[in-house]
Design an enzyme around this catalytic site. Structure first.
Site, mmCIF file in Angstrom:
data_model
loop_
_atom_site.group_PDB
_atom_site.id
_atom_site.type_symbol
_atom_site.label_atom_id
_atom_site.label_comp_id
_atom_site.label_asym_id
_atom_site.label_seq_id
_atom_site.Cartn_x
_atom_site.Cartn_y
_atom_site.Cartn_z
ATOM 1 N N CYS A 289 -39.340 -13.638 56.248
ATOM 2 C CA CYS A 289 -40.601 -14.351 56.417
ATOM 3 C C CYS A 289 -41.547 -14.208 55.228
ATOM 4 O O CYS A 289 -42.495 -14.987 55.086
ATOM 5 C CB CYS A 289 -41.297 -13.892 57.693
ATOM 6 N N HIS B 218 -49.096 -13.816 57.245
ATOM 7 C CA HIS B 218 -48.763 -12.871 56.182
ATOM 8 C C HIS B 218 -49.519 -13.250 54.908
ATOM 9 O O HIS B 218 -49.790 -14.430 54.657
ATOM 10 C CB HIS B 218 -47.264 -12.901 55.869
#
Length: 338
Positions: free
Chosen positions: A132, A244
């Site tokens: 990710c 993120h």
């Protein structure tokens, strides 16, 4: 008439599984039948697929013989046990775990960067979805590397708890609530308290002092983009639910300036750039939740080293960092290979 496909989503009750169902519905993927699959613990539960409600099917008894594409979103152990059963029934698998990312016979795909390698999927009928963090990194780094070769990249990641699944989100919520009522709440999912805290510890530690997460990021970058540049990674878990962020220092082989980088990224697919024109000209994790793009801001020259640029990347790790990337892979499959 548009051909329609039978789709299975394994791990449909988890963060990434639910987001995969959402994105398949949002993008009007041509579906004939869709199956939401999970462990026996989830039997009786329901999940949404657009306006529809899907009942959970048991993975242990599910037959893949009429499934065209299966999205595996349930962890490496599940993938290890059940992907061979799926591929034995000629089902194409898009795996979102780390299990096959190091396999040289399995393509590791970021659609904006290396779709040409997708043709290799039929060696094993498996396609690996990258880490990710790697996905937004590649989306940003690849167009720059295409223009001026990258020499070295130093990466610091700030990864939300949703990257550790629903259990990670629950632990942040419970610990935060406990602090306000002065109740002890010891870590279960994470190695240390995550509420009001952060730590440079994602995955297990290797003998060289790096974590498995840091090693994965470096390896996957080289598999997708090549081995011509060096990479150093520090991965940090932060008390954020979704989204993120990545601080990136990029050394190039030739002269380049921040304005050049911004111009290149403005023309790149899947990226939104933010110019340094005011004190709030950057994007934080909470601002990217539910968004599909990779956001790049704080693009600036490194004052300590020539031919080097600093930038800040943010991305919804459940969407482009996981589910959206896999659906884009599936779209390419049906458009050009199936």
């Amino acid at each position: 008439m548009t051909k329609k496909y039978n789709i299975a989503v394994i791990g449909a009750t988890g963060n990434v599984g639910r987001e995969t169902l959402n994105i398949l519905a949002e993008r009007h993927f041509p579906i004939n039948k869709i199956y939401a699959i999970a462990s026996n613990n989830s039997l009786g539960r329901e999940v949404r697929f657009g306006a529809k409600i899907l009942h959970i099917n048991s993975l242990t008894i599910f037959n893949f013989y009429d499934i065209d594409i299966a999205f595996f979103c349930a962890g490496s152990n599940v993938s290890k046990e059940f992907i061979p059963k799926a591929t034995a029934d000629n089902c194409i698998v898009i795996d979102k775990t780390s299990l096959f990312r190091t396999d040289n016979q399995v393509p590791l795909i970021v659609p904006e960067a290396n779709l040409s390698t997708l043709k290799e999927f039929n060696t094993k009928n498996i396609i690996a979805n990258p880490n990710c963090i790697v996905i937004p990194l590649v989306v940003a780094l690849k167009p720059l590397d295409n223009e001026i070769k990258i020499k070295r990249v130093v990466i610091s990641t700030y990864q939300s708890v949703s990257g550790a699944g629903k259990a990670g989100m629950d632990e942040l919520y419970d610990q935060t609530k406990s602090k306000y009522v002065f109740r002890e709440n010891n870590p279960q999912k994470f190695p240390k308290q995550i509420a009001f805290n952060l730590f440079p510890h994602i995955g297990d530690f290797n003998k060289d002092g790096y974590t498995t997460e840091e090693t994965k990021i470096a390896f996957e970058l080289s598999k997708i983009m090549g081995t011509h540049f060096k990479t150093s990674v520090t991965s940090v878990r932060v008390p954020v639910f979704i989204g993120h962020a990545i601080s990136v220092n990029i050394e190039f082989s030739n002269k380049i300036y921040a304005k050049d980088v911004e111009e290149i990224l403005q023309d790149a697919d899947g990226i939104v750039t933010i110019s340094n024109n005011n004190d709030l000209a950057y994007i934080s994790p909470i601002e990217v939740v539910g968004k599909d793009a990779v956001y790049v801001s704080r693009i600036r020259n490194d004052l300590s080293k020539e031919n080097t640029i600093n930038l800040w990347i943010t991305c919804d790790n459940l969407r482009k960092g996981a589910a959206l990337n896999s659906v884009q892979i599936a779209e390419e499959l049906i458009n050009n290979y199936l």
